[in-house]
Design a protein around this motif. Structure first.
Motif, PDB file in Angstrom:
ATOM      1  N   GLY A   1       0.826  -1.200   0.000  1.00  0.00           N
ATOM      2  CA  GLY A   1       0.000   0.000   0.000  1.00  0.00           C
ATOM      3  C   GLY A   1       0.863   1.254   0.000  1.00  0.00           C
ATOM      4  N   GLY A   2       0.307   2.354  -0.482  1.00  0.00           N
ATOM      5  CA  GLY A   2       1.004   3.626  -0.447  1.00  0.00           C
ATOM      6  C   GLY A   2       1.946   3.887  -1.593  1.00  0.00           C
ATOM      7  N   VAL A   3       1.872   3.088  -2.662  1.00  0.00           N
ATOM      8  CA  VAL A   3       2.781   3.278  -3.799  1.00  0.00           C
ATOM      9  C   VAL A   3       2.134   4.080  -4.929  1.00  0.00           C
ATOM     10  N   GLY A   4       0.889   4.543  -4.716  1.00  0.00           N
ATOM     11  CA  GLY A   4       0.212   5.323  -5.742  1.00  0.00           C
ATOM     12  C   GLY A   4      -0.591   4.505  -6.719  1.00  0.00           C
ATOM     13  N   LYS A   5      -0.978   3.297  -6.311  1.00  0.00           N
ATOM     14  CA  LYS A   5      -1.719   2.391  -7.204  1.00  0.00           C
ATOM     15  C   LYS A   5      -3.051   2.990  -7.645  1.00  0.00           C
ATOM     16  N   SER A   6      -3.816   3.534  -6.711  1.00  0.00           N
ATOM     17  CA  SER A   6      -5.128   4.085  -7.060  1.00  0.00           C
ATOM     18  C   SER A   6      -4.993   5.289  -7.986  1.00  0.00           C
ATOM     19  N   THR A   7      -3.993   6.119  -7.734  1.00  0.00           N
ATOM     20  CA  THR A   7      -3.752   7.268  -8.606  1.00  0.00           C
ATOM     21  C   THR A   7      -3.398   6.804 -10.007  1.00  0.00           C
ATOM     22  N   VAL A   8      -2.548   5.790 -10.093  1.00  0.00           N
ATOM     23  CA  VAL A   8      -2.208   5.230 -11.403  1.00  0.00           C
ATOM     24  C   VAL A   8      -3.455   4.636 -12.060  1.00  0.00           C
ATOM     25  N   ALA A   9      -4.297   3.968 -11.282  1.00  0.00           N
ATOM     26  CA  ALA A   9      -5.482   3.313 -11.841  1.00  0.00           C
ATOM     27  C   ALA A   9      -6.428   4.317 -12.495  1.00  0.00           C
TER      28      ALA A   9
ATOM     29  N   PHE B   1     -11.769  -1.826   2.392  1.00  0.00           N
ATOM     30  CA  PHE B   1     -11.439  -1.142   3.646  1.00  0.00           C
ATOM     31  C   PHE B   1     -10.950   0.291   3.436  1.00  0.00           C
ATOM     32  N   GLY B   2     -10.341   0.566   2.306  1.00  0.00           N
ATOM     33  CA  GLY B   2      -9.797   1.906   2.087  1.00  0.00           C
ATOM     34  C   GLY B   2     -10.075   2.414   0.691  1.00  0.00           C
ATOM     35  N   PRO B   3     -11.357   2.596   0.331  1.00  0.00           N
ATOM     36  CA  PRO B   3     -11.684   3.041  -1.026  1.00  0.00           C
ATOM     37  C   PRO B   3     -11.158   4.453  -1.307  1.00  0.00           C
ATOM     38  N   SER B   4     -10.441   4.607  -2.425  1.00  0.00           N
ATOM     39  CA  SER B   4      -9.844   5.896  -2.782  1.00  0.00           C
ATOM     40  C   SER B   4     -10.511   6.565  -3.971  1.00  0.00           C
TER      41      SER B   4
ATOM     42  N   ILE C   1      -9.982  -2.165 -12.675  1.00  0.00           N
ATOM     43  CA  ILE C   1     -10.285  -2.487 -11.282  1.00  0.00           C
ATOM     44  C   ILE C   1      -9.113  -2.070 -10.402  1.00  0.00           C
ATOM     45  N   ASP C   2      -9.397  -1.159  -9.478  1.00  0.00           N
ATOM     46  CA  ASP C   2      -8.412  -0.726  -8.496  1.00  0.00           C
ATOM     47  C   ASP C   2      -8.430  -1.732  -7.351  1.00  0.00           C
ATOM     48  N   MET C   3      -7.403  -2.566  -7.290  1.00  0.00           N
ATOM     49  CA  MET C   3      -7.350  -3.645  -6.313  1.00  0.00           C
ATOM     50  C   MET C   3      -6.837  -3.151  -4.964  1.00  0.00           C
ATOM     51  N   PRO C   4      -7.207  -3.815  -3.880  1.00  0.00           N
ATOM     52  CA  PRO C   4      -6.579  -3.500  -2.592  1.00  0.00           C
ATOM     53  C   PRO C   4      -5.145  -4.015  -2.577  1.00  0.00           C
TER      54      PRO C   4
END
Length: 296
Positions: free
Chosen positions: A27-35, A64-67, A153-156
């Motif tokens: 977590g915290g690597v910017g995955k959701s932003t990239v997605a 648990f942590g939807p962005s 799909i933005d995965m956890p």
């Protein structure tokens, strides 16, 4: 879990032609932003897409942590409406239909947002929620009835219940794995790659986020979080493509806080060297993803 009568049969998602998972081990690597930026870029850079203006959607599977509500400026929306058949209708912003657990949570007391509402569930409830988000959403365009060409799909983070639910139940055409240069992130990336390979999900490639910072005054790349050598070695070890190395750009973070993906910024708004490189790299990643998906 095994069932009587044989192994679980994977199936396609309703009204979705292709599924692309964006994952990370850490977590915290910017995955959701990239997605979200990849989804925007897939909709904009359609050289290998099935049509000139492909329909691209975003599904937030981080229970648990939807962005996605924050990144797409959808924090204050009402709950999704339901079709006559009981399926949830995605909420649209920036031209992208979106669905997230964050849309379904009750608003925190005294606020108009569910951003601070925690999800305190055990594993079985998480699996059930993930299945509902996967199979109980109507992704068709309301007027034309057009299906999605691709669902991002933005995965956890990690390789837990949600990742296993997706891999076991859904036909996934490809996965993009996001990392930063640090060894602590790469350790979990290797686990993520191994997991997708084990469950026969094709890996499109790896994306290195925050690879370097380009000084505005000297245009020299500075590797603030370490050399990309270990990242490249990991890709080579697992025979996985490196799709791109994104620089660290303050505007990407500012855009996320505003709910405006940086891929939507104009050339004038992203005129610094780092911004230009970031947008060019993301467009290249999108092109490679479309090329990969076009072969399926």
């Amino acid at each position: 879990m095994p069932r009587k009568g044989g192994p679980i049969q994977k199936r396609s998602l309703p009204h979705v032609k292709q599924v692309l998972a964006v994952a990370s081990g850490k977590g915290g690597v910017g995955k959701s932003t990239v997605a979200v930026n990849l989804a925007v870029s897939l909709a904009m850079h359609a050289e290998h897409a099935p049509r000139q203006r492909p329909r691209v959607g975003v599904l937030d599977l981080d229970i648990f942590g939807p962005s996605i509500p924050k990144l797409m400026a959808l924090e204050d929306v009402e709950e999704p409406r339901l079709t006559e058949a009981g399926a949830m209708v995605p909420i649209v912003n920036h031209g992208l239909p979106c669905m997230s657990m964050g849309f379904l949570l009750p608003k925190a007391q005294g606020t108009d947002s569910s951003a601070d509402t925690p999800v305190v569930w055990r594993g079985l409830m998480v699996q059930k929620a993930a299945q509902q988000l996967l199979f109980d959403v109507d992704w068709r365009e309301p007027e034309s009835g057009a299906e999605l060409d691709v669902l991002v799909i933005d995965m956890p983070p990690g390789t837990g219940d949600v990742a296993l639910t997706l891999a076991q139940l859904v036909n996934v055409q490809g996965a993009v794995i996001v990392s930063t240069p640090q060894d602590v992130a790469l350790t979990d990336v290797r686990k993520g790659v191994s997991m997708f390979q084990k469950v026969s999900v094709p890996i499109v490639g790896l994306v290195l986020n925050e690879s370097h910072f380009i000084c505005p005054s000297c245009t020299t790349p500075h590797q603030l979080f370490g050399s990309p050598a270990a990242f490249r070695a990991t890709a080579a070890r697992y025979n996985v493509n490196v799709l791109g190395e994104l620089p660290l750009v303050p505007g990407v973070s500012h855009g996320g806080d505003r709910g405006v993906p940086y891929a939507l910024y104009s050339a004038a708004e992203a005129s610094d060297p780092g911004g230009k490189e970031w947008k060019e790299t993301m467009a290249s990643v999108a092109g490679q993803v479309w090329q990969f998906l076009s072969k399926n």
